[in-house]
Design an enzyme around this catalytic site. Structure first.
Site, mmCIF file in Angstrom:
data_model
loop_
_atom_site.group_PDB
_atom_site.id
_atom_site.type_symbol
_atom_site.label_atom_id
_atom_site.label_comp_id
_atom_site.label_asym_id
_atom_site.label_seq_id
_atom_site.Cartn_x
_atom_site.Cartn_y
_atom_site.Cartn_z
ATOM 1 N N GLN A 204 12.980 12.129 -7.425
ATOM 2 C CA GLN A 204 11.950 12.009 -6.382
ATOM 3 C C GLN A 204 11.248 13.335 -6.164
ATOM 4 O OE1 GLN A 204 10.828 8.989 -5.533
ATOM 5 N NE2 GLN A 204 12.314 8.602 -7.139
ATOM 6 N N HIS B 81 7.934 13.961 -8.031
ATOM 7 C CA HIS B 81 6.668 13.289 -7.689
ATOM 8 C C HIS B 81 5.628 14.262 -7.136
ATOM 9 C CE1 HIS B 81 7.233 8.990 -8.224
ATOM 10 N NE2 HIS B 81 8.427 9.061 -7.698
ATOM 11 N N GLU C 91 12.747 7.351 3.007
ATOM 12 C CA GLU C 91 12.049 6.289 2.251
ATOM 13 C C GLU C 91 13.054 5.573 1.366
ATOM 14 O OE1 GLU C 91 9.506 7.857 -0.761
ATOM 15 O OE2 GLU C 91 8.631 5.903 -1.217
ATOM 16 N N HIS C 92 13.863 6.373 0.616
ATOM 17 C CA HIS C 92 14.908 5.804 -0.248
ATOM 18 C C HIS C 92 16.250 6.378 0.200
ATOM 19 C CE1 HIS C 92 11.271 6.270 -2.887
ATOM 20 N NE2 HIS C 92 11.553 5.020 -3.167
ATOM 21 N N ASP D 118 12.084 1.674 -8.293
ATOM 22 C CA ASP D 118 10.707 2.115 -8.536
ATOM 23 C C ASP D 118 9.982 1.181 -9.477
ATOM 24 O OD1 ASP D 118 11.263 5.737 -8.521
ATOM 25 O OD2 ASP D 118 10.954 4.277 -6.925
ATOM 26 N N HIS E 186 -9.376 -18.906 35.725
ATOM 27 C CA HIS E 186 -8.202 -19.337 34.958
ATOM 28 C C HIS E 186 -7.561 -20.538 35.653
ATOM 29 C CE1 HIS E 186 -8.605 -15.493 32.937
ATOM 30 N NE2 HIS E 186 -7.545 -15.714 32.187
HETATM 31 N N1 LIG Z 1 5.705 6.238 -0.474
HETATM 32 C C1 LIG Z 1 5.605 5.507 -1.564
HETATM 33 O O1 LIG Z 1 5.861 4.322 -1.563
HETATM 34 C C2 LIG Z 1 5.123 6.154 -2.832
HETATM 35 C C3 LIG Z 1 5.065 5.418 -4.040
HETATM 36 C C4 LIG Z 1 4.556 6.069 -5.192
HETATM 37 C C5 LIG Z 1 4.105 7.381 -5.109
HETATM 38 N N2 LIG Z 1 4.211 8.023 -3.902
HETATM 39 C C6 LIG Z 1 3.664 9.357 -3.685
HETATM 40 O O2 LIG Z 1 2.272 9.266 -3.994
HETATM 41 C C7 LIG Z 1 1.816 10.572 -4.247
HETATM 42 C C8 LIG Z 1 0.943 10.570 -5.460
HETATM 43 O O3 LIG Z 1 0.247 11.802 -5.335
HETATM 44 P P1 LIG Z 1 -0.707 12.291 -6.487
HETATM 45 O O4 LIG Z 1 -1.308 13.567 -5.994
HETATM 46 O O5 LIG Z 1 0.035 12.263 -7.759
HETATM 47 O O6 LIG Z 1 -1.825 11.177 -6.630
HETATM 48 P P2 LIG Z 1 -2.851 10.582 -5.552
HETATM 49 O O7 LIG Z 1 -3.692 9.606 -6.293
HETATM 50 O O8 LIG Z 1 -2.148 10.140 -4.320
HETATM 51 O O9 LIG Z 1 -3.767 11.825 -5.130
HETATM 52 C C9 LIG Z 1 -4.606 12.399 -6.076
HETATM 53 C C10 LIG Z 1 -5.983 12.491 -5.453
HETATM 54 O O10 LIG Z 1 -5.939 13.364 -4.344
HETATM 55 C C11 LIG Z 1 -7.201 14.005 -4.235
HETATM 56 N N3 LIG Z 1 -6.971 15.420 -3.952
HETATM 57 C C12 LIG Z 1 -6.273 16.275 -4.706
HETATM 58 N N4 LIG Z 1 -6.292 17.507 -4.121
HETATM 59 C C13 LIG Z 1 -7.006 17.390 -2.964
HETATM 60 C C14 LIG Z 1 -7.382 18.290 -1.921
HETATM 61 N N5 LIG Z 1 -7.010 19.554 -1.943
HETATM 62 N N6 LIG Z 1 -8.133 17.826 -0.911
HETATM 63 C C15 LIG Z 1 -8.507 16.524 -0.868
HETATM 64 N N7 LIG Z 1 -8.185 15.618 -1.822
HETATM 65 C C16 LIG Z 1 -7.449 16.056 -2.859
HETATM 66 C C17 LIG Z 1 -7.933 13.805 -5.552
HETATM 67 O O11 LIG Z 1 -9.075 13.017 -5.312
HETATM 68 C C18 LIG Z 1 -6.978 13.046 -6.429
HETATM 69 O O12 LIG Z 1 -7.628 11.978 -7.079
HETATM 70 C C19 LIG Z 1 3.051 11.445 -4.416
HETATM 71 O O13 LIG Z 1 3.227 12.195 -3.224
HETATM 72 C C20 LIG Z 1 4.187 10.428 -4.569
HETATM 73 O O14 LIG Z 1 5.388 10.945 -4.058
HETATM 74 C C21 LIG Z 1 4.684 7.455 -2.775
HETATM 75 N N1 LIG Z 2 9.558 6.587 -6.051
HETATM 76 C C1 LIG Z 2 8.171 6.225 -5.773
HETATM 77 C C2 LIG Z 2 8.086 5.895 -4.299
HETATM 78 O O1 LIG Z 2 8.173 7.024 -3.529
HETATM 79 C C3 LIG Z 2 7.730 5.042 -6.581
HETATM 80 C C4 LIG Z 2 7.508 5.347 -8.010
HETATM 81 C C5 LIG Z 2 6.514 4.901 -8.807
HETATM 82 N N2 LIG Z 2 6.693 5.394 -10.054
HETATM 83 C C6 LIG Z 2 7.775 6.136 -10.038
HETATM 84 N N3 LIG Z 2 8.294 6.135 -8.740
HETATM 85 ZN ZN LIG Z 3 9.789 7.373 -7.945
#
Ligand SMILES: NC(=O)c1ccc[n+]([C@@H]2O[C@H](COP(=O)([O-])OP(=O)(O)OC[C@H]3O[C@@H](n4cnc5c(N)ncnc54)[C@H](O)[C@@H]3O)[C@@H](O)[C@H]2O)c1
Ligand SMILES: N[C@H](CO)Cc1c[nH]c[nH+]1
Ligand SMILES: [Zn+2]
Length: 440
Positions: A255, A258, A323-324, A357, A416
């Site tokens: 995690q 990510h 979350e997990h 996931d 009413h």
């Molecule tokens: N909670 C859940 O269920 C779950 C599930 C899967 C993934 N996640 C999380 O989702 C997130 C994915 O994040 P990611 O960054 O890889 O992809 P993302 O698509 O969430 O964000 C990327 C986007 O953020 C924008 N961005 C980047 N820097 C920026 C800035 N400084 N200001 C404004 N906008 C900006 C850009 O437009 C980019 O396309 C991770 O934190 C992961 O842990 C959570």
């Molecule tokens: N662990 C993420 C939720 O926080 C979900 C995910 C998608 N792909 C891999 N992991």
């Molecule tokens: Zn994951």
């Protein structure tokens, strides 16, 4: 990772977390400005932010049907097969969540019930900054499809080439997504909420994302529905000496990798075991392909809590509300009754969080930042709306009239009460105003 050693009688406290929770001032300020700008300037703003944050200029955000149908040729057969297996197991799980409309009729003819309707449209946010998430397509589009939503829109950041990962397009095709746009971040959330020249607005936005995406969903919430705050990933692993430190360590890293803002917690029962897990992390770090993100997350957000006993460990979990949650202990299922706050619970040494996931079936879009205290995993429920249905017979109204009028008069709401009284007069005398009211 930071470490806290709890003494007996000294329970874990929220302030030990140094977590901002679902509030992230920097992201909120940035997201508010971006949302406002997209509302004003539409596609032009989308193009500018995509160029600024994703390093690519996109003229036409809409992905063509031909590109979607043809994507499969660029997807490795084993990946396509794995996505189909995942989709099947995710769909099976979410079919069980389907709710039916229901009605009940009292003896006096009063009918009450709940009419379940799918949303007319939904926008699913599929992350795509630091990793690519075809799994998030399945986890958001399949419950929408099971609910019967007809318009399912997917937004996801473009790669540097300006194209989308073919596996994301194939996952969209498998899950029944009807429109795909290559735009991400807060700007994509704004486009879904308010529309632009290219993107029609939707009724609700679901899906995980980074702090900017989570903040943008908060900003637009109210003008559009949102599912939850599903921000940077979190995992809390509760492990005792029976757990292999190398497995606990890799699950924490799974995690942490990510996002630098991902939060990973180890809850255990001795400092020596905590040392063993930290040593195992160091060993794995030599092989990871995501060292910078993982190291930042563990150093800045990571926390080890050493507890004197199982009850204090479970109370720490309930305060963290992760979350997990992984329980790496024998008889893990027996502890389920002590767990109140967690998005998804993984029991036993053979259940790495990664199975949830991708393929186990339950949704991986989960509440973060402590919101698991009140929020649940994404489900079919998020893609339906309910309307209450009430139909009274004259006999039912007669039975309830006195109670209705008494409360209405107590609340000082004249019409009413009168709306019931007139009907009762009609029932009693065939005359709206009844004999005693003839002078009204
Ligand atoms: N909670 C859940 O269920 C779950 C599930 C899967 C993934 N996640 C999380 O989702 C997130 C994915 O994040 P990611 O960054 O890889 O992809 P993302 O698509 O969430 O964000 C990327 C986007 O953020 C924008 N961005 C980047 N820097 C920026 C800035 N400084 N200001 C404004 N906008 C900006 C850009 O437009 C980019 O396309 C991770 O934190 C992961 O842990 C959570
Ligand atoms: N662990 C993420 C939720 O926080 C979900 C995910 C998608 N792909 C891999 N992991
Ligand atoms: Zn994951």
């Amino acid at each position: 990772m930071r470490r806290i050693v709890l003494q007996a009688g000294n329970p874990f406290k929220t302030e030990y977390l140094n977590r901002t929770g679902a509030f992230n001032a920097e992201a909120l300020i940035a997201a508010t400005s971006i949302v406002e700008d997209v509302r004003e300037r539409g596609d032009a703003a989308l193009r500018e932010y995509t160029e600024k944050f994703d390093g690519v200029r996109i003229e036409d955000f809409r992905v063509s049907k031909q590109a979607i149908d043809e994507a499969i040729v660029d997807v490795a057969p084993e990946t396509a097969e794995a996505l189909r297996q995942a989709a099947s197991q995710i769909r099976d799980f979410h079919e069980r969540q389907r709710q039916q409309s229901w009605f009940t009729v009292r003896e006096d003819g009063a009918l009450v019930g709940s009419k379940v309707e799918p949303l007319e449209s939904v926008g699913i946010y599929v992350p795509g900054g630091r990793a690519l998430y075809p799994s998030s397509v399945l986890m958001n589009a399949l419950p929408a499809a099971v609910a019967g939503v007809k318009r399912i829109v997917c937004v996801t950041p473009p790669t540097k080439s300006g194209k989308l990962d073919p596996a994301i397009l194939e996952a969209c095709r498998i899950a029944g997504v009807t429109e795909i746009y290559s735009v991400g971040g807060a700007q994509a959330v704004a486009a879904l909420a308010y529309g632009t020249e290219t993107i029609e607005p939707v009724c609700k936005i679901t899906g995980p994302g980074n702090a900017f995406v989570a903040a943008a969903k908060k900003v637009v919430s109210g003008d559009v529905g949102i599912d939850m705050i599903a921000g940077p990933s979190e995992v809390c692993v509760v492990a005792d000496e029976t757990a292999e430190p190398a497995l606990v360590a890799i699950d924490l890293m799974a995690q942490a990798e990510h996002d630098p803002l991902a939060s990973c917690y180890l809850v255990t029962f001795s400092e020596s075991y905590a040392d063993a897990v930290e040593a195992a992390v160091e060993k794995h770090m030599a092989s990871t392909t995501r060292a910078e993100i993982t190291a930042s997350s563990l150093a800045d957000q990571g926390l080890i809590v050493v507890c004197p006993d199982i009850p204090s460990a479970m109370e720490a979990v309930n305060v963290i509300a992760p979350e997990h949650l992984e329980i790496h202990m024998d008889h893990a299922f027996d502890l389920l009754g002590m767990i109140r706050n967690a998005g998804a619970i993984f029991l036993g040494a053979w259940t790495p969080e990664a199975v949830g996931d991708y393929v186990a079936g339950p949704n991986h879009t989960l509440p973060t930042g402590g919101t698991a205290r009140y929020a649940s995993p994404l489900s079919v429920d998020e893609f339906v709306k309910k309307s209450s249905v009430i139909q009274y017979s004259s006999a039912a109204l007669a039975n309830d009239a006195s109670a209705v009028m008494t409360i209405a008069r107590h609340e000082g709401l004249w019409a009413h009460a009168k709306s019931v009284e007139l009907r009762c007069n009609l029932l009693k005398t065939g005359n709206l105003y009844g004999i005693e009211d003839s002078d009204e």
